[in-house]
Write a protein that holds these residues in place. Sequence first.
Motif: not given
Length: 115
Positions: A87-89, A91-99
């Motif tokens: 939901k929130n991603g 830090s380091g590259g995982m974007p928020a809200g992708l799923v």
Amino acid sequence: MKKKLSALLLGTSLVMGLAACGGGDKDESKNTDNGGTTKTTETADAQKIYDQKCSSCHGGDMKGAMGPNLTKVGSKYSKDEILDILKNGKSGGMPAGLVTGDDAETMASWLAAKK
């Protein structure tokens, strides 16, 4: 030569990143058991979501590519922690809200079982 290779790699990364953000069509995978009732196959749904939204960064085999290895992510994070990351991603590259929504719940349960 190095500039061309760098441009190719950057372009490929961009395309893969945009592909990870695509999708959104919700196709309910259902099967029928012997009693004639219909049930959702959560594992198949999770695998389909993973293939559409996650595999470009985490690899088709979940062993990592641009993103980290997820084959044993359930031994590192709980379902709630995984859901929070989705939901929130991170830090380091995982974007928020992708799923999001029910898909995020399905993915969190599926990934938490990976130990």
